[in-house]
Every structure is written in C-alpha cells, then in structure tokens.
Design a protein around this motif. Structure first.
Motif, short mmCIF file in Angstrom:
data_model
loop_
_atom_site.label_atom_id
_atom_site.label_comp_id
_atom_site.label_asym_id
_atom_site.label_seq_id
_atom_site.Cartn_x
_atom_site.Cartn_y
_atom_site.Cartn_z
N SER A 73 0.84 -1.20 0.00
CA SER A 73 0.00 0.00 0.00
C SER A 73 0.88 1.24 0.00
O SER A 73 2.06 1.19 0.37
CB SER A 73 -0.92 0.02 1.24
N GLN A 74 0.30 2.34 -0.43
CA GLN A 74 1.03 3.61 -0.42
C GLN A 74 1.29 4.07 1.01
O GLN A 74 2.35 4.65 1.30
CB GLN A 74 0.24 4.67 -1.19
N ASP A 75 0.34 3.81 1.91
CA ASP A 75 0.57 4.14 3.32
C ASP A 75 1.80 3.40 3.84
O ASP A 75 2.61 3.94 4.59
CB ASP A 75 -0.65 3.77 4.17
N GLY A 76 1.93 2.12 3.43
CA GLY A 76 3.09 1.33 3.85
C GLY A 76 4.39 1.90 3.34
O GLY A 76 5.41 1.91 4.05
N PHE A 77 4.36 2.40 2.11
CA PHE A 77 5.57 3.02 1.54
C PHE A 77 5.98 4.23 2.35
O PHE A 77 7.15 4.38 2.73
CB PHE A 77 5.31 3.44 0.09
N TYR A 78 5.02 5.12 2.65
CA TYR A 78 5.35 6.34 3.37
C TYR A 78 5.73 6.06 4.82
O TYR A 78 6.61 6.73 5.38
CB TYR A 78 4.19 7.33 3.29
N ALA A 79 5.09 5.04 5.43
CA ALA A 79 5.47 4.68 6.80
C ALA A 79 6.92 4.22 6.85
O ALA A 79 7.68 4.59 7.76
CB ALA A 79 4.54 3.58 7.32
N THR A 80 7.34 3.43 5.86
CA THR A 80 8.73 2.96 5.80
C THR A 80 9.68 4.10 5.52
O THR A 80 10.75 4.22 6.14
CB THR A 80 8.87 1.88 4.71
N ALA A 81 9.31 4.97 4.58
CA ALA A 81 10.16 6.11 4.23
C ALA A 81 10.38 7.01 5.44
O ALA A 81 11.51 7.48 5.69
CB ALA A 81 9.53 6.89 3.08
N LEU A 82 9.31 7.26 6.22
CA LEU A 82 9.45 8.15 7.38
C LEU A 82 10.20 7.47 8.52
O LEU A 82 10.86 8.14 9.32
CB LEU A 82 8.07 8.62 7.84
N ALA A 115 13.56 4.58 16.64
CA ALA A 115 12.96 4.84 15.33
C ALA A 115 11.57 4.20 15.22
O ALA A 115 10.68 4.77 14.58
CB ALA A 115 13.87 4.31 14.22
N GLU A 116 11.37 3.04 15.84
CA GLU A 116 10.06 2.39 15.79
C GLU A 116 9.01 3.19 16.57
O GLU A 116 7.87 3.31 16.13
CB GLU A 116 10.15 0.97 16.36
N ILE A 117 9.40 3.73 17.72
CA ILE A 117 8.46 4.54 18.49
C ILE A 117 8.14 5.82 17.73
O ILE A 117 6.99 6.27 17.67
CB ILE A 117 9.03 4.84 19.89
N PHE A 118 9.17 6.42 17.11
CA PHE A 118 8.93 7.59 16.27
C PHE A 118 7.97 7.24 15.13
O PHE A 118 7.05 8.00 14.82
CB PHE A 118 10.25 8.11 15.69
N SER A 119 8.19 6.08 14.50
CA SER A 119 7.35 5.65 13.39
C SER A 119 5.90 5.50 13.84
O SER A 119 4.97 5.87 13.12
CB SER A 119 7.88 4.32 12.83
N GLY A 129 -0.85 5.29 9.62
CA GLY A 129 -0.81 4.04 10.35
C GLY A 129 0.61 3.57 10.63
O GLY A 129 1.59 4.25 10.30
N HIS A 130 0.70 2.39 11.22
CA HIS A 130 1.99 1.84 11.61
C HIS A 130 1.93 0.33 11.51
O HIS A 130 0.99 -0.30 11.99
CB HIS A 130 2.33 2.26 13.04
N ASP A 131 2.93 -0.26 10.86
CA ASP A 131 2.99 -1.71 10.69
C ASP A 131 4.05 -2.28 11.63
O ASP A 131 5.25 -2.04 11.43
CB ASP A 131 3.34 -2.05 9.24
N PRO A 132 3.63 -3.02 12.67
CA PRO A 132 4.61 -3.57 13.61
C PRO A 132 5.26 -4.86 13.12
O PRO A 132 5.98 -5.52 13.85
CB PRO A 132 3.76 -3.84 14.86
N GLN A 134 7.72 -5.54 11.35
CA GLN A 134 9.17 -5.62 11.32
C GLN A 134 9.79 -5.81 12.70
O GLN A 134 11.00 -5.95 12.82
CB GLN A 134 9.74 -4.33 10.69
N HIS A 135 8.96 -5.81 13.74
CA HIS A 135 9.48 -5.89 15.10
C HIS A 135 10.23 -7.19 15.39
O HIS A 135 11.17 -7.21 16.18
CB HIS A 135 8.34 -5.77 16.12
N THR A 136 9.80 -8.27 14.76
CA THR A 136 10.33 -9.58 15.12
C THR A 136 11.84 -9.68 14.97
O THR A 136 12.50 -10.42 15.69
CB THR A 136 9.66 -10.68 14.27
N ALA A 137 12.40 -8.91 14.03
CA ALA A 137 13.85 -8.98 13.78
C ALA A 137 14.64 -8.40 14.94
O ALA A 137 15.83 -8.68 15.07
CB ALA A 137 14.19 -8.25 12.49
N TYR A 138 13.97 -7.59 15.78
CA TYR A 138 14.71 -6.87 16.82
C TYR A 138 14.31 -7.28 18.24
O TYR A 138 14.88 -6.77 19.20
CB TYR A 138 14.48 -5.36 16.67
N ILE A 139 13.34 -8.19 18.38
CA ILE A 139 12.81 -8.51 19.70
C ILE A 139 13.92 -8.94 20.67
O ILE A 139 14.02 -8.45 21.80
CB ILE A 139 11.73 -9.61 19.62
N LYS A 140 14.77 -9.87 20.25
CA LYS A 140 15.82 -10.37 21.14
C LYS A 140 16.76 -9.26 21.57
O LYS A 140 17.15 -9.17 22.75
CB LYS A 140 16.59 -11.50 20.45
#
Length: 232
Positions: A73-82, A115-119, A129-132, A134-140
């Motif tokens: 989605s376009q929202d997903g693109f802008y969320a990642t860019a920001l 950066a995730e909290i900022f996002s 919106g915000h897509d969580p 990508q969190h799994t890569a950083y949980i540990k």
C-alpha cells in the motif's frame, strides 16, 4: 525537571470512560502529499535504487528505498520512508546520535527502538498508520537492551519525541486537520473561495468550568501519543 511514573491500561480494561472523539479522516491523496512534502523539506536525499531493502546510510547521508510498487500500500511506503527519515535525524549535522552500531548490537537495537516509536507516533499523527510486522527482527536485541537498562524505553520515547519536533511533524498534522475542518465547514476543497462569516465577539471566561474541562481535554489529547508510546 521531574520524573513521573504512570500505570497505563487498555481502554477495554476501564469503566466509565467517555467515548473518544472520532479521528479526523484525511483523504489519502492529500495526506500522501503532506508526507512527500515532509520528505522534501527534510533535505535528506531519497534514492529509489535500494533493491528490496529500505535503509539509511550515514556515510553518504542518503536514504535507500525500494520502488513504491514493491509495497502492498502507499501508506506502507510512506510509513517505511518516514521510519528511515527518523534514522537520518541521527546524523552528526542534525541530532547527532550514535549510528555506528551493527545489526545485533545493543546500540543498533536502541536506535531501532527509538525509530520504531517515532514511526508509531508519526503514523498516528499523519494518519498513515503503523505496521509492527518488522518488530520480530529486533525482539531479542530489545529484550537484552531493556534488561541491561530498564529505563531505556523512556529514553527511547524521549528521543522519538525529539525526532518529531526536529522534523516538525506537528506542523503537517495541523495542515491536515485544517484541511479536514475546512471541508467540514464548506463542503468544498480548501483551495476554493468561500464566503467570509462575521460573528459578534463575545467575552470568554477561561476560568468557567466548561472552559477548564476543554483545556484539560486538550492537554490529555496532546499527551496521548506520548502515553501510547510508553505503553508500546
């Protein structure tokens, strides 16, 4: 300076709360234009030859992104860019954070947490919106960092708010709100001319109970994003 601690609950765990105000609905095209404007105003170059990855390179001070077509989605693109734009504020000529950590290191995890909290804050305020996911890569790494420094979440929230202030996120949010309010008042796009309404000035008693309630509600709404970030 003082430190305050809050116990935060989900809304469905509470009784007797008033219904929340409906969130302002901003047309997709308009809010995406504001995101584009934010990206341009930042002065950070975007390079769309990033292949299948999105990342910021401090050495060349550029953000590398896949094409828009690579996103669901376009929202997903802008969320990642920001999100990547948030990382770019750590450059020595901006907010000057430590960006030298490699994937898996504690400093890298802390920067990603910030950066995730900022996002999350940015996505809520700009309506994308915000897509969580990508969190799994950083949980540990986050668990390790928070065990070593339990207050790191508070520092990350403070850092995320600094990023919002540096990029003037509130300005773009206010532009969106003004756009929606103009449409509600006129039923037209804000660029069209509309008649000027004249109203008789009236004296406002800022100590009246209803005015105090309004000021308290305004303060609560301004703190909501910070409290949600702490809960996250």
């Amino acid at each position: 300076m003082q430190v305050f601690c809050f116990t935060v609950f989900n809304r469905d765990q509470c009784d007797g709360l008033p219904e929340p105000k409906a969130q302002l609905q901003v047309p997709e095209q308009w809010r995406h234009e504001k995101c584009e404007q934010l990206m341009t105003d930042s002065g950070v170059p975007f390079n769309f030859n990033g292949g299948d990855r999105a990342y910021y390179r401090p050495d060349v001070d550029q953000i590398f992104m896949p094409s828009k077509a690579a996103f669901d989605s376009q929202d997903g693109f802008y969320a990642t860019a920001l999100h990547e734009l948030g990382h770019s504020t750590g450059h020595k000529d901006r907010l000057g954070r430590d960006l030298s950590g490699r994937f898996g290191s504690e400093s890298y995890a802390i920067e990603e947490l910030r950066a995730e909290i900022f996002s999350f804050m940015c996505g809520e305020r700009l309506g994308i919106g915000h897509d969580p996911g990508q969190h799994t890569a950083y949980i540990k790494s986050w668990i390790k960092a928070l065990k070593n420094g339990p207050k790191e979440i508070l520092r990350a929230c403070t850092g995320a708010e600094k990023i919002c202030n540096f990029l003037k996120i509130e300005r773009y949010q206010e532009l969106q709100q003004s756009h929606v309010q103009d449409q509600e008042l006129t039923g037209q796009e804000s660029g069209q001319e509309r008649p000027v309404r004249k109203a008789k000035a009236k004296t406002i008693d800022f100590l009246a109970p209803e005015m105090l309630d309004e000021q308290i509600n305004d303060m609560k709404s301004r703190r909501r994003a910070k409290e949600l970030a702490v809960a996250l």
